[in-house]
Design an enzyme around this catalytic site. Structure first.
Site, PDB file in Angstrom:
ATOM      1  N   ASP A 116      62.163 -16.795  -5.266  1.00 61.67           N
ATOM      2  CA  ASP A 116      63.505 -16.087  -5.234  1.00 61.67           C
ATOM      3  C   ASP A 116      63.678 -14.608  -5.349  1.00 61.67           C
ATOM      4  OD1 ASP A 116      62.652 -15.984  -7.929  1.00 61.67           O
ATOM      5  OD2 ASP A 116      64.045 -17.714  -8.650  1.00 61.67           O
ATOM      6  N   GLU A 124      70.248 -24.127  -9.634  1.00 59.61           N
ATOM      7  CA  GLU A 124      70.668 -24.460 -10.841  1.00 59.61           C
ATOM      8  C   GLU A 124      71.178 -26.085 -10.785  1.00 59.61           C
ATOM      9  OE1 GLU A 124      70.995 -22.521 -13.197  1.00 59.61           O
ATOM     10  OE2 GLU A 124      71.522 -20.300 -12.570  1.00 59.61           O
ATOM     11  N   ASN A 137      68.088 -24.169 -18.624  1.00 62.84           N
ATOM     12  CA  ASN A 137      68.977 -25.264 -18.194  1.00 62.84           C
ATOM     13  C   ASN A 137      68.471 -26.096 -17.482  1.00 62.84           C
ATOM     14  OD1 ASN A 137      69.052 -23.767 -15.940  1.00 62.84           O
ATOM     15  ND2 ASN A 137      71.245 -23.392 -15.883  1.00 62.84           N
ATOM     16  N   HIS A 161      66.525 -24.986 -14.590  1.00 53.63           N
ATOM     17  CA  HIS A 161      66.695 -24.760 -13.334  1.00 53.63           C
ATOM     18  C   HIS A 161      65.295 -24.209 -12.940  1.00 53.63           C
ATOM     19  CE1 HIS A 161      67.567 -20.275 -14.447  1.00 53.63           C
ATOM     20  NE2 HIS A 161      66.106 -20.087 -13.997  1.00 53.63           N
TER      21      HIS A 161
END
Ligand code: GLP
Length: 240
Positions: free
Chosen positions: A67, A141, A134, A136
């Site tokens: 990313d 996400e 979280n 990801h």
């Protein structure tokens, strides 16, 4: 999923290095999917030491990073382009043209499509992943489709808060968007190596390993992959 729980971060980084070294020494043309964040730093330091001491070569290795932030100049200190060169590539003998990192500027849709096209010529031997608090993976996400390919995402507030520590010294805000390999892209890798360290990852590690396979926790998709190695320290594994 093979799970290795270590006493501490150093041991985690050593075990992760053993997996990576096996991949690069069994095939000089290995194709590596690489990750940023704090979690892989120890692994990268071990790869550099090993390259220096044992001359393990990366000359013919190809890499694809997960990313990149949107909107930062490529040479900004907090781009993943800079991170990867500073923490790994500049200290290896890797051929720069074999290094691939998503582009976070210009025509993003077409950059993402190009990235998928470049990847289509290869299959990743291993994809290294950290995990967000979280759940990801990459910057996929919660809520991201398991069928997603490389795409642009809006970052969750919790992710921007987690990453604020890197931007605060510059008096800058964390970018709002990023380009990331999709979940389907990640799942195409032959092997997946996940590293997780620290108590703030314990809930995400639990959801990845024992939770329902659901787009609410992107990492849970890894339960559907046939060759995953999770290496985590005791703190990250504390809820398993
Ligand atoms: C970042 C990256 C991820 C990384 C994760 C965890 O936002 N996009 O690829 O795995 O968050 O980062 P860290 O290892 O610093 O906790």
């Amino acid at each position: 999923m093979k799970i290795i729980i270590t006493e501490n971060y150093d041991e985690l980084s050593q075990k992760a290095f053993e997996v990576m070294k096996d991949v690069v020494t069994s095939n000089e043309n290995a194709v590596l999917g690489l990750a940023t964040g704090s979690s892989p730093l120890g692994l990268y330091a071990n790869m550099i030491s090993d390259h220096k001491e044992n001359k393990t070569s990366y000359k013919n290795v190809t890499t694809f990073n997960l990313d990149e932030y949107v909107g930062l100049d490529k040479n900004h200190s907090e781009t993943y382009y800079t991170f990867m060169h500073k923490n790994l590539f500049d200290s290896l003998d890797i051929t720069e043209s074999n290094v691939h990192i998503p582009l976070g500027n210009g025509d993003l849709e077409s950059n993402c499509a190009d990235y998928e096209k470049q990847m289509a010529d290869y299959q990743l031997d291993v994809q290294l992943l950290g995990i967000g608090s979280n759940g990801h993976i990459g910057f996929n996400e919660p809520g991201t489709s398991f069928d997603s390919l490389t795409h642009v995402v809006e970052l969750k507030e919790s992710t921007r808060l987690d990453n604020a520590r890197f931007f605060e010294p510059l008096n800058e805000q964390v970018p709002t968007h990023a380009c990331t390999m999709g979940i389907k892209t990640i799942m195409n890798s032959k092997k997946v190596l996940v590293v997780a360290s620290g108590a703030n990852k314990a809930d995400a590690v639990y959801a990845m390993v024992k939770g329902e396979v659901s787009e609410d926790c992107p990492a849970s998709v890894l339960q559907n992959h046939s060759d995953v190695i999770l290496i985590c320290d005791k703190a990250a594994a504390s809820k398993l």
